[in-house]
Design a protein around this motif. Structure first.
Motif, PDB file in Angstrom:
ATOM      1  N   SER A  55       0.834  -1.188   0.000  1.00  0.00           N
ATOM      2  CA  SER A  55       0.000   0.000   0.000  1.00  0.00           C
ATOM      3  C   SER A  55       0.879   1.253   0.000  1.00  0.00           C
ATOM      4  CB  SER A  55      -0.924   0.003   1.217  1.00  0.00           C
ATOM      5  OG  SER A  55      -0.152   0.019   2.390  1.00  0.00           O
ATOM      6  N   PRO A  56       0.430   2.288  -0.652  1.00  0.00           N
ATOM      7  CA  PRO A  56       1.247   3.501  -0.692  1.00  0.00           C
ATOM      8  C   PRO A  56       1.442   4.087   0.691  1.00  0.00           C
ATOM      9  CG  PRO A  56      -0.927   3.904  -1.642  1.00  0.00           C
ATOM     10  CD  PRO A  56      -0.831   2.446  -1.396  1.00  0.00           C
ATOM     11  N   SER A  57       2.601   4.629   0.891  1.00  0.00           N
ATOM     12  CA  SER A  57       2.952   5.171   2.192  1.00  0.00           C
ATOM     13  C   SER A  57       2.069   6.356   2.556  1.00  0.00           C
ATOM     14  CB  SER A  57       4.414   5.605   2.177  1.00  0.00           C
ATOM     15  OG  SER A  57       4.713   6.276   3.371  1.00  0.00           O
ATOM     16  N   GLN A  58       1.676   6.402   3.811  1.00  0.00           N
ATOM     17  CA  GLN A  58       0.844   7.507   4.281  1.00  0.00           C
ATOM     18  C   GLN A  58       1.671   8.571   4.988  1.00  0.00           C
ATOM     19  OE1 GLN A  58      -2.421   7.990   3.517  1.00  0.00           O
ATOM     20  NE2 GLN A  58      -2.053   6.225   2.224  1.00  0.00           N
ATOM     21  N   LYS A  59       2.967   8.297   5.076  1.00  0.00           N
ATOM     22  CA  LYS A  59       3.819   9.257   5.784  1.00  0.00           C
ATOM     23  C   LYS A  59       4.809   9.871   4.795  1.00  0.00           C
ATOM     24  CE  LYS A  59       2.805   7.862  10.169  1.00  0.00           C
ATOM     25  NZ  LYS A  59       2.457   8.686  11.315  1.00  0.00           N
ATOM     26  N   VAL A  60       4.979  11.160   4.921  1.00  0.00           N
ATOM     27  CA  VAL A  60       5.934  11.843   4.060  1.00  0.00           C
ATOM     28  C   VAL A  60       6.881  12.705   4.888  1.00  0.00           C
ATOM     29  CG1 VAL A  60       4.763  11.915   1.828  1.00  0.00           C
ATOM     30  CG2 VAL A  60       4.092  13.524   3.606  1.00  0.00           C
ATOM     31  N   TRP A  61       8.082  12.794   4.402  1.00  0.00           N
ATOM     32  CA  TRP A  61       9.078  13.619   5.079  1.00  0.00           C
ATOM     33  C   TRP A  61       9.022  15.039   4.537  1.00  0.00           C
ATOM     34  CZ3 TRP A  61      11.652  12.426   9.315  1.00  0.00           C
ATOM     35  CH2 TRP A  61      11.839  11.072   9.632  1.00  0.00           C
ATOM     36  N   TYR A  62       8.973  15.961   5.449  1.00  0.00           N
ATOM     37  CA  TYR A  62       9.051  17.363   5.076  1.00  0.00           C
ATOM     38  C   TYR A  62      10.207  17.982   5.851  1.00  0.00           C
ATOM     39  CZ  TYR A  62       4.776  17.652   2.350  1.00  0.00           C
ATOM     40  OH  TYR A  62       3.831  17.511   1.380  1.00  0.00           O
ATOM     41  N   ARG A  63      10.864  18.941   5.227  1.00  0.00           N
ATOM     42  CA  ARG A  63      11.961  19.608   5.915  1.00  0.00           C
ATOM     43  C   ARG A  63      11.620  21.077   6.091  1.00  0.00           C
ATOM     44  NH1 ARG A  63      16.982  18.399   3.063  1.00  0.00           N
ATOM     45  NH2 ARG A  63      16.267  20.004   1.644  1.00  0.00           N
ATOM     46  N   CYS A  64      11.791  21.506   7.320  1.00  0.00           N
ATOM     47  CA  CYS A  64      11.535  22.904   7.642  1.00  0.00           C
ATOM     48  C   CYS A  64      12.574  23.773   6.939  1.00  0.00           C
ATOM     49  CB  CYS A  64      11.604  23.083   9.160  1.00  0.00           C
ATOM     50  SG  CYS A  64      11.443  24.775   9.690  1.00  0.00           S
ATOM     51  N   THR A  65      12.101  24.762   6.195  1.00  0.00           N
ATOM     52  CA  THR A  65      13.048  25.618   5.472  1.00  0.00           C
ATOM     53  C   THR A  65      13.723  26.612   6.405  1.00  0.00           C
ATOM     54  OG1 THR A  65      11.211  27.098   4.892  1.00  0.00           O
ATOM     55  CG2 THR A  65      11.836  25.456   3.255  1.00  0.00           C
ATOM     56  N   ARG A  66      13.239  26.669   7.632  1.00  0.00           N
ATOM     57  CA  ARG A  66      13.791  27.623   8.587  1.00  0.00           C
ATOM     58  C   ARG A  66      14.920  26.993   9.409  1.00  0.00           C
ATOM     59  NH1 ARG A  66      12.074  29.391  13.599  1.00  0.00           N
ATOM     60  NH2 ARG A  66      12.548  31.550  14.059  1.00  0.00           N
ATOM     61  N   CYS A  67      14.611  25.856  10.056  1.00  0.00           N
ATOM     62  CA  CYS A  67      15.615  25.242  10.925  1.00  0.00           C
ATOM     63  C   CYS A  67      16.262  24.017  10.301  1.00  0.00           C
ATOM     64  CB  CYS A  67      14.995  24.877  12.273  1.00  0.00           C
ATOM     65  SG  CYS A  67      13.803  23.528  12.184  1.00  0.00           S
ATOM     66  N   LYS A  68      15.770  23.609   9.129  1.00  0.00           N
ATOM     67  CA  LYS A  68      16.306  22.465   8.367  1.00  0.00           C
ATOM     68  C   LYS A  68      16.062  21.104   9.031  1.00  0.00           C
ATOM     69  CE  LYS A  68      18.048  25.364   5.344  1.00  0.00           C
ATOM     70  NZ  LYS A  68      17.222  25.658   4.166  1.00  0.00           N
ATOM     71  N   HIS A  69      15.220  21.071  10.021  1.00  0.00           N
ATOM     72  CA  HIS A  69      14.881  19.798  10.639  1.00  0.00           C
ATOM     73  C   HIS A  69      13.829  19.099   9.796  1.00  0.00           C
ATOM     74  CE1 HIS A  69      16.744  20.864  14.597  1.00  0.00           C
ATOM     75  NE2 HIS A  69      16.939  19.565  14.582  1.00  0.00           N
ATOM     76  N   SER A  70      13.923  17.797   9.718  1.00  0.00           N
ATOM     77  CA  SER A  70      12.929  17.041   8.962  1.00  0.00           C
ATOM     78  C   SER A  70      11.830  16.540   9.883  1.00  0.00           C
ATOM     79  CB  SER A  70      13.593  15.850   8.275  1.00  0.00           C
ATOM     80  OG  SER A  70      14.474  16.309   7.281  1.00  0.00           O
ATOM     81  N   ALA A  71      10.645  16.443   9.349  1.00  0.00           N
ATOM     82  CA  ALA A  71       9.513  15.944  10.127  1.00  0.00           C
ATOM     83  C   ALA A  71       8.742  14.941   9.295  1.00  0.00           C
ATOM     84  CB  ALA A  71       8.606  17.097  10.529  1.00  0.00           C
ATOM     85  N   LEU A  72       8.317  13.884   9.946  1.00  0.00           N
ATOM     86  CA  LEU A  72       7.530  12.863   9.271  1.00  0.00           C
ATOM     87  C   LEU A  72       6.058  13.214   9.486  1.00  0.00           C
ATOM     88  CD1 LEU A  72       7.861  10.214   7.683  1.00  0.00           C
ATOM     89  CD2 LEU A  72       7.681   9.000   9.844  1.00  0.00           C
ATOM     90  N   LEU A  73       5.389  13.537   8.412  1.00  0.00           N
ATOM     91  CA  LEU A  73       4.005  13.982   8.527  1.00  0.00           C
ATOM     92  C   LEU A  73       3.047  12.976   7.904  1.00  0.00           C
ATOM     93  CD1 LEU A  73       4.482  17.712   7.511  1.00  0.00           C
ATOM     94  CD2 LEU A  73       4.571  16.745   9.788  1.00  0.00           C
ATOM     95  N   ASP A  74       1.868  12.977   8.441  1.00  0.00           N
ATOM     96  CA  ASP A  74       0.839  12.076   7.969  1.00  0.00           C
ATOM     97  C   ASP A  74       0.121  12.696   6.779  1.00  0.00           C
ATOM     98  OD1 ASP A  74      -1.159  10.079   7.878  1.00  0.00           O
ATOM     99  OD2 ASP A  74      -0.790   9.738  10.013  1.00  0.00           O
ATOM    100  N   LYS A  75       0.214  12.024   5.657  1.00  0.00           N
ATOM    101  CA  LYS A  75      -0.370  12.562   4.430  1.00  0.00           C
ATOM    102  C   LYS A  75      -1.888  12.722   4.555  1.00  0.00           C
ATOM    103  CE  LYS A  75       1.557  10.499   0.755  1.00  0.00           C
ATOM    104  NZ  LYS A  75       1.504   9.584  -0.381  1.00  0.00           N
ATOM    105  N   GLN A  76      -2.507  11.784   5.202  1.00  0.00           N
ATOM    106  CA  GLN A  76      -3.968  11.822   5.353  1.00  0.00           C
ATOM    107  C   GLN A  76      -4.435  13.106   6.030  1.00  0.00           C
ATOM    108  OE1 GLN A  76      -4.641   8.022   7.298  1.00  0.00           O
ATOM    109  NE2 GLN A  76      -6.056   7.516   5.668  1.00  0.00           N
ATOM    110  N   ASN A  77      -3.734  13.488   7.061  1.00  0.00           N
ATOM    111  CA  ASN A  77      -4.115  14.690   7.786  1.00  0.00           C
ATOM    112  C   ASN A  77      -3.879  15.934   6.950  1.00  0.00           C
ATOM    113  OD1 ASN A  77      -4.935  13.361  10.089  1.00  0.00           O
ATOM    114  ND2 ASN A  77      -2.882  13.342  10.942  1.00  0.00           N
ATOM    115  N   LEU A  78      -2.880  15.875   6.112  1.00  0.00           N
ATOM    116  CA  LEU A  78      -2.562  17.035   5.293  1.00  0.00           C
ATOM    117  C   LEU A  78      -3.603  17.242   4.202  1.00  0.00           C
ATOM    118  CD1 LEU A  78       1.266  16.468   4.877  1.00  0.00           C
ATOM    119  CD2 LEU A  78       0.166  18.078   6.394  1.00  0.00           C
ATOM    120  N   VAL A  79      -4.133  16.150   3.700  1.00  0.00           N
ATOM    121  CA  VAL A  79      -5.111  16.219   2.620  1.00  0.00           C
ATOM    122  C   VAL A  79      -6.444  16.777   3.125  1.00  0.00           C
ATOM    123  CG1 VAL A  79      -6.362  14.828   0.908  1.00  0.00           C
ATOM    124  CG2 VAL A  79      -3.982  14.341   1.371  1.00  0.00           C
ATOM    125  N   GLN A  80      -6.712  16.539   4.390  1.00  0.00           N
ATOM    126  CA  GLN A  80      -8.001  16.926   4.955  1.00  0.00           C
ATOM    127  C   GLN A  80      -8.298  18.422   4.926  1.00  0.00           C
ATOM    128  OE1 GLN A  80      -8.232  15.233   8.835  1.00  0.00           O
ATOM    129  NE2 GLN A  80      -8.607  13.180   8.075  1.00  0.00           N
TER     130      GLN A  80
END
Ligand SMILES: [Zn+2]
Length: 143
Positions: free
Chosen positions: A33-58
């Protein structure tokens, strides 16, 4: 592939809404099944965060805001919550959504909250402020 490369998200490190860049999807081995988690990187502090795609689509306006802290109710074990309600846990400094409610055999009510940082946690709700039994013996004050 028309993917949004940037989103606005509450960065856990900056503690504010920042512009985040899509870095990639988290692929689980052996999972078709396609992954529901995506990595995003903060352009400010450069830290990466694993975000839930489902919540973002909502989100409707396309600004991909997951949970707005100002719209959250601060958690208190004495209050009663509804499924879908956003709450903010002061001690843990985390926001979450109430995903389930249950009542235990001893009458205690609890809620299951899906927190942004901590994941799913069970919390007590509707706890009476004073459940101390009445003191049978009354010690007289000064006579
Ligand atoms: Zn940041």
């Amino acid at each position: 592939m028309a993917k949004t490369k940037y989103i606005m998200h509450d960065c856990a490190y900056c503690h504010k809404m920042t512009k985040m860049e899509l870095v990639g999807e988290m692929l689980k081995e052996g999972d078709e099944s396609p992954s529901q988690k995506v990595w995003y990187r903060c352009t400010r502090c450069k830290h990466s965060a694993l975000l839930d795609k489902q919540n973002l689509v909502q989100t409707k306006r396309g600004d991909a805001i997951k949970i707005d802290r100002s719209s959250c109710t601060t958690y208190s074990k004495e209050l009663v919550y509804a499924v879908g309600q956003m709450i903010y846990h002061l001690e843990w400094d985390d926001v979450g959504k109430v995903v389930a409610k249950r009542k235990t055999s001893d009458g205690t009510q609890s809620i299951t909250v899906s927190f942004e940082k901590l994941g799913e946690r069970r919390l007590i709700e509707n706890l009476a402020p004073s459940i101390e039994p009445k003191i049978a013996e009354i010690i007289p004050a000064q006579l």
